[in-house]
Design a protein around this motif. Structure first.
Motif, short mmCIF file in Angstrom:
data_model
loop_
_atom_site.label_atom_id
_atom_site.label_comp_id
_atom_site.label_asym_id
_atom_site.label_seq_id
_atom_site.Cartn_x
_atom_site.Cartn_y
_atom_site.Cartn_z
N ARG A 1 0.85 -1.19 0.00
CA ARG A 1 0.00 0.00 0.00
C ARG A 1 0.88 1.24 0.00
N ILE A 2 0.56 2.20 -0.86
CA ILE A 2 1.34 3.43 -0.94
C ILE A 2 0.75 4.41 0.08
N ALA A 3 1.37 4.45 1.25
CA ALA A 3 0.92 5.31 2.35
C ALA A 3 2.09 5.51 3.30
N ALA A 4 1.98 6.50 4.16
CA ALA A 4 3.05 6.85 5.10
C ALA A 4 3.57 5.63 5.86
N GLY A 5 4.89 5.44 5.83
CA GLY A 5 5.54 4.38 6.59
C GLY A 5 5.40 2.98 6.02
N GLU A 6 4.64 2.81 4.96
CA GLU A 6 4.41 1.47 4.39
C GLU A 6 5.63 0.98 3.61
N ARG A 7 5.71 -0.33 3.50
CA ARG A 7 6.76 -0.97 2.70
C ARG A 7 6.15 -1.47 1.40
N LEU A 8 6.91 -1.31 0.32
CA LEU A 8 6.46 -1.69 -1.02
C LEU A 8 7.50 -2.58 -1.68
N LYS A 9 7.05 -3.37 -2.62
CA LYS A 9 7.94 -4.02 -3.57
C LYS A 9 7.49 -3.51 -4.92
N LEU A 10 8.43 -3.04 -5.71
CA LEU A 10 8.12 -2.42 -7.00
C LEU A 10 8.98 -3.04 -8.09
N TRP A 11 8.32 -3.39 -9.19
CA TRP A 11 8.99 -3.90 -10.37
C TRP A 11 8.80 -2.90 -11.49
N THR A 12 9.84 -2.66 -12.28
CA THR A 12 9.72 -1.75 -13.41
C THR A 12 9.94 -2.53 -14.70
N GLU A 13 9.46 -1.95 -15.78
CA GLU A 13 9.67 -2.58 -17.09
C GLU A 13 11.16 -2.63 -17.41
N ALA A 14 11.90 -1.65 -16.95
CA ALA A 14 13.34 -1.58 -17.24
C ALA A 14 14.14 -2.66 -16.52
N GLY B 1 -3.46 24.76 -11.78
CA GLY B 1 -3.13 23.35 -11.97
C GLY B 1 -2.16 22.90 -10.90
N THR B 2 -1.40 21.88 -11.21
CA THR B 2 -0.42 21.36 -10.26
C THR B 2 0.88 21.11 -11.00
N ARG B 3 1.96 21.58 -10.41
CA ARG B 3 3.29 21.31 -10.95
C ARG B 3 3.81 20.04 -10.30
N PHE B 4 4.26 19.10 -11.12
CA PHE B 4 4.78 17.82 -10.65
C PHE B 4 6.28 17.79 -10.89
N GLU B 5 7.04 17.43 -9.86
CA GLU B 5 8.48 17.26 -9.99
C GLU B 5 8.87 15.92 -9.36
N MET B 6 9.75 15.20 -10.03
CA MET B 6 10.23 13.93 -9.51
C MET B 6 11.75 13.92 -9.64
N SER B 7 12.40 13.45 -8.59
CA SER B 7 13.86 13.37 -8.64
C SER B 7 14.30 12.09 -7.94
N GLU B 8 15.50 11.66 -8.28
CA GLU B 8 16.06 10.48 -7.63
C GLU B 8 17.52 10.78 -7.30
N ILE C 1 23.99 2.30 -13.23
CA ILE C 1 22.59 2.65 -13.41
C ILE C 1 22.44 3.39 -14.74
N PRO C 2 21.52 2.91 -15.58
CA PRO C 2 21.35 3.57 -16.88
C PRO C 2 20.75 4.97 -16.73
N ASP C 3 20.77 5.74 -17.80
CA ASP C 3 20.17 7.07 -17.82
C ASP C 3 18.68 6.93 -17.52
N LEU C 4 18.23 7.55 -16.44
CA LEU C 4 16.83 7.44 -16.02
C LEU C 4 15.94 8.53 -16.62
N GLU D 1 10.72 10.99 -17.97
CA GLU D 1 9.89 11.75 -18.90
C GLU D 1 8.62 10.98 -19.25
N ARG D 2 8.75 9.69 -19.45
CA ARG D 2 7.58 8.85 -19.73
C ARG D 2 6.61 8.87 -18.56
#
Length: 121
Positions: free
Chosen positions: A22-35, A79-86, A100-103, A108-109
């Motif tokens: 569950r995506i919520a405060a303090g929760e643990r996730l396992k995430l798989w990406t297409e990459a 509206g809403t401005r969205f920013e994502m960084s890693e 790590i490849p170019d993310l 952008e996708r």
């Protein structure tokens, strides 16, 4: 609301192929990406301020390598401005970071598909 809807994140073609947890405060996730195919990332929702900020962290034990993905939402001209960084940190970040490849294309996708989802709501 979209960023915390795991099934929507998977089905929307954002580059995420599966999320367990569950995506919520303090929760643990396992995430798989297409990459990364069958490799799962173990993450924790380390910061969560609804409609403002969310931070996912994961990595190696003892802080040897930590990846931090940050999602920021800011009101912007009706509206809403969205920013994502890693960012990567820890003693092994230099070594691992080189493998790590170019993310940017995946970022952008993610952002463009997220924008489309938000506009459809």
């Amino acid at each position: 609301a979209i960023l915390v809807d795991a099934p929507k994140l998977v089905s929307a073609g954002l580059g995420i192929s599966r999320i367990d947890g569950r995506i919520a405060a303090g929760e643990r996730l396992k995430l798989w990406t297409e990459a990364t195919g069958t490799r799962a990332f173990a993450l924790r929702v380390s910061e969560f301020a609804p409609a403002q900020r969310m931070v996912w962290t994961g990595g190696m034990p003892f802080g040897l390598f930590t990846g931090t993905r940050r999602f920021d939402l800011t009101p912007d001209q009706g509206g809403t401005r969205f920013e994502m960084s890693e960012t990567f940190s820890g003693p092994l970040s230099g070594l691992i970071g080189r493998s790590i490849p170019d993310l940017n294309p995946s970022f952008e996708r993610f952002a463009s598909r997220l924008k489309k989802l938000a506009e459809e709501q």
